[in-house]
Design an enzyme around this catalytic site. Structure first.
Site, PDB file in Angstrom:
ATOM      1  N   ALA A   1     -37.353 -31.853 -21.488  1.00 46.74           N
ATOM      2  CA  ALA A   1     -39.288 -30.972 -22.381  1.00 46.74           C
ATOM      3  C   ALA A   1     -39.654 -29.598 -22.420  1.00 46.74           C
ATOM      4  O   ALA A   1     -38.383 -28.651 -21.675  1.00 46.74           O
ATOM      5  CB  ALA A   1     -40.172 -32.031 -21.526  1.00 46.74           C
TER       6      ALA A   1
ATOM      7  N   GLY B   1     -41.985 -26.360 -22.613  1.00 43.72           N
ATOM      8  CA  GLY B   1     -43.316 -26.180 -21.327  1.00 43.72           C
ATOM      9  C   GLY B   1     -43.467 -24.708 -22.507  1.00 43.72           C
ATOM     10  O   GLY B   1     -42.739 -24.088 -23.342  1.00 43.72           O
ATOM     11  N   GLY B   2     -44.794 -24.616 -21.682  1.00 44.15           N
ATOM     12  CA  GLY B   2     -45.256 -23.480 -22.215  1.00 44.15           C
ATOM     13  C   GLY B   2     -44.649 -22.209 -21.778  1.00 44.15           C
ATOM     14  O   GLY B   2     -44.583 -21.135 -22.667  1.00 44.15           O
ATOM     15  N   MET B   3     -43.606 -22.584 -21.403  1.00 43.76           N
ATOM     16  CA  MET B   3     -43.722 -21.073 -20.591  1.00 43.76           C
ATOM     17  C   MET B   3     -41.888 -21.111 -19.795  1.00 43.76           C
ATOM     18  O   MET B   3     -41.032 -20.269 -19.120  1.00 43.76           O
ATOM     19  CB  MET B   3     -44.033 -20.158 -19.424  1.00 43.76           C
ATOM     20  CG  MET B   3     -44.214 -20.790 -17.781  1.00 43.76           C
ATOM     21  SD  MET B   3     -45.196 -21.078 -16.448  1.00 43.76           S
ATOM     22  CE  MET B   3     -45.130 -22.038 -15.865  1.00 43.76           C
TER      23      MET B   3
ATOM     24  N   GLU C   1     -38.416 -24.053 -20.553  1.00 44.69           N
ATOM     25  CA  GLU C   1     -37.650 -25.606 -21.538  1.00 44.69           C
ATOM     26  C   GLU C   1     -36.697 -26.155 -20.038  1.00 44.69           C
ATOM     27  O   GLU C   1     -36.896 -25.420 -18.792  1.00 44.69           O
ATOM     28  CB  GLU C   1     -36.951 -25.372 -21.718  1.00 44.69           C
ATOM     29  CG  GLU C   1     -37.363 -23.998 -23.428  1.00 44.69           C
ATOM     30  CD  GLU C   1     -35.879 -24.624 -24.633  1.00 44.69           C
ATOM     31  OE1 GLU C   1     -35.172 -24.218 -24.488  1.00 44.69           O
ATOM     32  OE2 GLU C   1     -36.272 -24.981 -25.698  1.00 44.69           O
TER      33      GLU C   1
ATOM     34  N   LYS D   1     -35.099 -25.779 -14.978  1.00 48.05           N
ATOM     35  CA  LYS D   1     -36.415 -25.350 -15.531  1.00 48.05           C
ATOM     36  C   LYS D   1     -35.912 -23.813 -16.286  1.00 48.05           C
ATOM     37  O   LYS D   1     -36.139 -22.416 -14.986  1.00 48.05           O
ATOM     38  CB  LYS D   1     -38.086 -25.393 -14.484  1.00 48.05           C
ATOM     39  CG  LYS D   1     -38.935 -24.650 -15.538  1.00 48.05           C
ATOM     40  CD  LYS D   1     -40.116 -25.007 -14.475  1.00 48.05           C
ATOM     41  CE  LYS D   1     -41.515 -25.045 -15.991  1.00 48.05           C
ATOM     42  NZ  LYS D   1     -42.564 -24.965 -14.772  1.00 48.05           N
TER      43      LYS D   1
ATOM     44  N   ASP E   1     -52.860 -25.032 -10.648  1.00 43.77           N
ATOM     45  CA  ASP E   1     -52.775 -25.642 -12.107  1.00 43.77           C
ATOM     46  C   ASP E   1     -52.158 -27.098 -12.437  1.00 43.77           C
ATOM     47  O   ASP E   1     -51.241 -28.131 -11.904  1.00 43.77           O
ATOM     48  CB  ASP E   1     -51.116 -25.252 -12.845  1.00 43.77           C
ATOM     49  CG  ASP E   1     -51.874 -25.005 -14.009  1.00 43.77           C
ATOM     50  OD1 ASP E   1     -52.285 -25.562 -15.213  1.00 43.77           O
ATOM     51  OD2 ASP E   1     -49.972 -24.882 -14.865  1.00 43.77           O
TER      52      ASP E   1
HETATM   53  N1  ATP Z   1     -38.569 -32.200 -11.727  1.00 46.94           N
HETATM   54  C1  ATP Z   1     -38.499 -32.405 -12.972  1.00 46.94           C
HETATM   55  N2  ATP Z   1     -37.990 -33.578 -13.612  1.00 46.94           N
HETATM   56  C2  ATP Z   1     -38.541 -33.982 -14.628  1.00 46.94           C
HETATM   57  N3  ATP Z   1     -38.960 -33.899 -15.489  1.00 46.94           N
HETATM   58  C3  ATP Z   1     -39.319 -32.466 -15.605  1.00 46.94           C
HETATM   59  C4  ATP Z   1     -39.918 -31.724 -13.850  1.00 46.94           C
HETATM   60  N4  ATP Z   1     -40.342 -30.501 -14.006  1.00 46.94           N
HETATM   61  C5  ATP Z   1     -41.111 -30.898 -15.295  1.00 46.94           C
HETATM   62  N5  ATP Z   1     -40.718 -31.541 -16.476  1.00 46.94           N
HETATM   63  C6  ATP Z   1     -40.914 -32.072 -17.953  1.00 46.94           C
HETATM   64  O1  ATP Z   1     -40.860 -30.834 -18.268  1.00 46.94           O
HETATM   65  C7  ATP Z   1     -42.237 -30.502 -18.811  1.00 46.94           C
HETATM   66  C8  ATP Z   1     -42.658 -29.478 -19.352  1.00 46.94           C
HETATM   67  O2  ATP Z   1     -42.964 -28.493 -18.341  1.00 46.94           O
HETATM   68  P1  ATP Z   1     -43.179 -27.355 -17.923  1.00 46.94           P
HETATM   69  O3  ATP Z   1     -43.881 -26.698 -16.474  1.00 46.94           O
HETATM   70  O4  ATP Z   1     -42.396 -26.770 -18.550  1.00 46.94           O
HETATM   71  O5  ATP Z   1     -44.716 -27.095 -19.333  1.00 46.94           O
HETATM   72  P2  ATP Z   1     -45.988 -27.748 -18.671  1.00 46.94           P
HETATM   73  O6  ATP Z   1     -45.579 -28.101 -17.407  1.00 46.94           O
HETATM   74  O7  ATP Z   1     -46.363 -28.690 -20.436  1.00 46.94           O
HETATM   75  O8  ATP Z   1     -47.161 -26.339 -18.555  1.00 46.94           O
HETATM   76  P3  ATP Z   1     -47.270 -25.171 -17.978  1.00 46.94           P
HETATM   77  O9  ATP Z   1     -46.221 -24.239 -18.231  1.00 46.94           O
HETATM   78  O10 ATP Z   1     -48.687 -25.350 -17.316  1.00 46.94           O
HETATM   79  O11 ATP Z   1     -46.632 -25.817 -15.988  1.00 46.94           O
HETATM   80  C9  ATP Z   1     -42.832 -31.471 -17.911  1.00 46.94           C
HETATM   81  O12 ATP Z   1     -43.730 -31.948 -18.869  1.00 46.94           O
HETATM   82  C10 ATP Z   1     -42.195 -32.833 -17.276  1.00 46.94           C
HETATM   83  O13 ATP Z   1     -42.314 -33.521 -18.840  1.00 46.94           O
HETATM   84 MG    MG Z   2     -45.521 -28.099 -15.151  1.00 45.48          MG
END
Ligand code: ATP
Ligand code: MG
Lengths: 205, 501
Positions: free
Chosen positions: B30, B32-34, B36, B55, B161
């Site tokens: 996935a 996210g905002g900050m 990958e 991450k 958060d």
């Molecule tokens: N440990 C993990 N195992 C499996 N998938 C994960 C894990 N951590 C994150 N993800 C996936 O990655 C996505 C993106 O996470 P990320 O924290 O970068 O963005 P977000 O949660 O949408 O926004 P924010 O930046 O506010 O946290 C999550 O929504 C989830 O689907």
């Molecule tokens: Mg997140």
């Protein structure tokens, strides 16, 4: 340089280049008009506003100039959108196609001056026509005559509308829970902060 | 490393097989905002291999010193947390100046994904399972809130958060909190508050809206939002723009659950209302208190709030999702993805992101996600702004439900559908509508546009006429505006007049 009126006439007569020029000239102003309330739809509504101007042949009233006419159209589009019945229901639902609506920024971290944040919150809390009057005055540099043409008000009515809007804004700034120094700073130069919210703001009339 | 013409990774993306430290990327999970998030495997050390989640901070964030220090602080705090409902942080590091975090891989979906998919497929979330998710989140949070340092001093950790995208449920029903990313010891926070706005606007506490110092009760408020949303399937706080949402939160304006759900139990509503009290003093004092209230409610009502209830919910919404697997031999990834028996390797075919699953990208028509991103790029050019940031939430976290179709190699999501989705004048769907608007009819055609067709696809004269000058005039700086503000205005603005950077 061609006047707005000339460009509009030419555009209506089928001259696309004239249309381009007219849109380019005012795009940013109209865009920020919508951006305040409906950022996610601002681009579409901006384009619709121009289209409505070129299509709305019979309703031409350019006595106060093209800009008030344009913003009058934009204002009607804004209200129509705000009235739409299922708007809230749609916003409240979780949908897969959801965009970045619930995020203030991509990063979740915004470098935005506290004063601007407070100001935006106050803007959000006042009635829409008060918002619009302030936008036109502070950001578009319109005079009372032009603002009157947008809102359908006499010049005297505009003057009192503007001062009431300013007072409402002040009241909201007072009411919002925020650190006192931020409030004090904002109220110290409310005009200045309001103008600085929009980098390309036109000089106040 | 990648080899062969089809395996060239997209710019700034880590393709399958890319090594990061002692980890090897399998695919992107996935964005996210900050950051990958990648599925990766940890190199065999003494013969044991496991999957982890990597991450990696996005470059635009990695460049911000304040963010970087925050990220490091996150890693330090998070690494000390050890609880069944918190995704364990295993490691942290840096590649080419880009920091990354290694976490336990959570084989499941976010609550955000759950809510969206359940809504879309019209599957009701059983009340017991909904509450069970919140109970587990309470448990993990309370543990973190109670953490002390080695000398016994409370660390005063606040997550800050807690939101549907930071809470995951595994397919087996286990709940995991993610991203103590901006969790920091409360003692550190006050100094670094000025000018920064954290969290998603729909998931902030009134204290966060007011930029006040936070304690654990801020997280309790967010748990209240989760409880509200999971039990009503509606957002607690929403609005036309982020500021409208913030004003609603600050004033405690939301629709009481019983108005949305006819048989909503009064006792449950009382719990929701108490968790969502504007004044922290009126809320549950701790996440544990909220948890106890929920457990009492569940027991009294004889609801099934077990982890099997959660697993059943996950199955009902997403179907069966096999745990990732790779062929036994340590074959290079490029070979794996071009292997002919792809159907036997679901992890590679089911990739959320076609650009990473090379074979999928080659065989299938452009998927929906790719089309969306393409559209956004077009808009970026059209407006001449750094809208790229908004592409970051391209929804790639939301894989289609695990149906037969979505797992087949030639998984087809017709681009035409995107046009339909994008065509609605919907406040929320600006991530998908770009192509619809760009392909508008010509103005010369009088039938093409009506005067005020707000509800329909807004037609556009042509792509070019409405294009403003690509280069914005540099904003006239005002004395009050700090350099930071100016920089933000230039780099983060959404549109030419974007008021919400
Ligand atoms: N440990 C993990 N195992 C499996 N998938 C994960 C894990 N951590 C994150 N993800 C996936 O990655 C996505 C993106 O996470 P990320 O924290 O970068 O963005 P977000 O949660 O949408 O926004 P924010 O930046 O506010 O946290 C999550 O929504 C989830 O689907
Ligand atoms: Mg997140």
């Amino acid at each position: 340089m061609w006047s707005d009126d000339d460009l509009l006439r030419a555009w209506r007569a089928g001259n696309r280049t004239a249309g381009d020029a007219l849109v380019r000239r005012h795009y940013e102003s109209v865009r920020r008009f919508f951006d305040l309330r409906l950022p996610a739809m601002a681009e579409d509504l901006t384009q619709l506003s121009f289209l409505a101007c070129v299509e709305g042949r019979e309703r031409v009233r350019l006595d106060a100039g093209f800009r008030p006419y344009l913003f009058g159209v934009a204002r009607r589009l804004l209200f129509r959108q705000l009235r739409s019945q299922d708007r809230f229901d749609r916003m409240a639902r979780f949908r897969t196609s959801q965009g970045p609506d619930t995020k203030l920024t991509p990063s979740g971290v915004v470098a935005l001056r506290q004063e601007h944040k407070l100001l935006l919150r106050a803007f959000e809390a006042i009635p829409t026509d008060a918002q619009i009057a302030l936008q036109l005055h502070y950001w578009e540099g319109m005079n009372t005559n032009e603002i009157g043409a947008v809102l359908g008000l006499s010049i005297t009515a505009v003057t009192s509308r503007l001062s009431r809007a300013r007072q409402r804004l002040r009241d909201e700034v007072e009411a919002i829970r925020v650190r006192p120094e931020v409030r004090a700073s904002l109220l110290g130069d409310l005009d200045g902060w309001t103008r600085s919210l929009v980098p390309g703001a036109k000089p106040i009339a | 490393m990648d080899s062969g013409p089809q395996t060239v990774p997209k710019l700034r993306e880590l393709g399958p097989g890319a090594p990061i430290g002692k980890y090897t990327v399998v695919r992107r999970l996935a964005r996210g905002g900050m950051a990958e998030v990648y599925l990766a495997r940890e190199a065999a050390f003494v013969g044991v291999e496991r999957f982890v989640a990597l991450k990696v901070i996005l470059p635009h964030m990695a460049g911000e010193p304040r963010f970087l220090s925050m990220f490091k602080a996150e890693a330090r705090v998070a690494a000390t947390l050890d609880h069944p409902n918190i995704a364990q942080v295993l490691d942290a590091g840096e590649v080419d100046g880009e920091p990354y975090l290694v976490m336990e891989y959570v084989h499941g979906r976010t609550i955000q994904s759950l809510l969206r998919t359940a809504t879309e497929r019209e599957i009701g979330i059983p009340r017991g399972a909904a509450i069970a998710l919140v109970i587990a989140a309470c448990s993990g949070l309370h543990y973190a809130h109670e953490r002390r340092d080695l000398s016994g001093q409370p660390l005063q950790i606040v997550h800050r958060d807690v939101s549907p995208s930071n809470l995951m449920c595994r397919y087996d029903g286990t709940v995991k909190l993610l991203d103590f990313g901006i969790a920091k010891a409360a003692s550190q926070t006050s100094a670094t508050q000025t000018g920064f706005f954290k969290g998603k606007s729909g998931y902030m506490s009134p204290e966060q809206c007011a930029d006040e110092p936070l304690d654990r009760r801020s997280d309790v408020f967010n748990l209240g939002i989760l409880l509200y949303e999971l039990t009503t399937a509606r957002k607690a706080f929403f609005g036309d723009n982020p500021v409208a949402v913030i004003n609603k939160i600050a004033n405690g304006r939301f629709t009481p659950p019983a108005e949305l759900v006819p048989d909503y139990p009064a006792e449950l509503e009382r719990i929701v209302m108490q968790a969502l009290a504007v004044t922290p003093e009126e809320r549950f004092a701790t996440a544990e208190e909220l948890q106890l209230a929920l457990e009492t409610f569940v027991r009294a009502r004889r609801l099934d709030a077990s982890s099997t209830a959660r697993a059943a919910l996950m199955r009902a919404v997403f179907g069966d999702e096999p745990y990732p697997s790779l062929p036994p031999s340590p074959a290079p990834a490029a070979e794996i993805v071009t292997h002919t028996e792809l159907a036997a390797v679901p992890v590679l075919l089911d990739a959320d992101d076609p650009s990473l699953a090379v074979t999928v990208a080659r065989r299938a028509p452009p998927s929906r996600k790719r089309a969306v991103v393409g559209g956004l790029v077009a808009v970026t050019v059209l407006l001449g702004v750094a809208a790229a940031a908004w592409t970051s939430r391209d929804g790639s976290a939301e894989a289609p439900p695990a149906t037969e179709a979505s797992r087949a190699p030639a998984s087809v999501v017709e681009p035409a559908q995107d046009a339909v989705v994008g065509a609605s004048a919907d406040a929320d769907s600006d991530d998908t509508r770009d192509e619809g608007t760009l392909a508008g009819p010509d103005v010369d055609d009088p039938a093409a546009a009506t005067t005020e067709p707000v509800e329909a696809t807004p037609p556009v004269p042509t792509a070019e006429p409405t294009t403003p000058e690509p280069a914005r005039p540099s904003p006239r700086a005002r004395a009050q505006r700090s350099n930071k503000r100016k920089k933000a205005a230039e780099t983060k603005r959404k549109g030419p007049a974007g008021m919400y950077p």
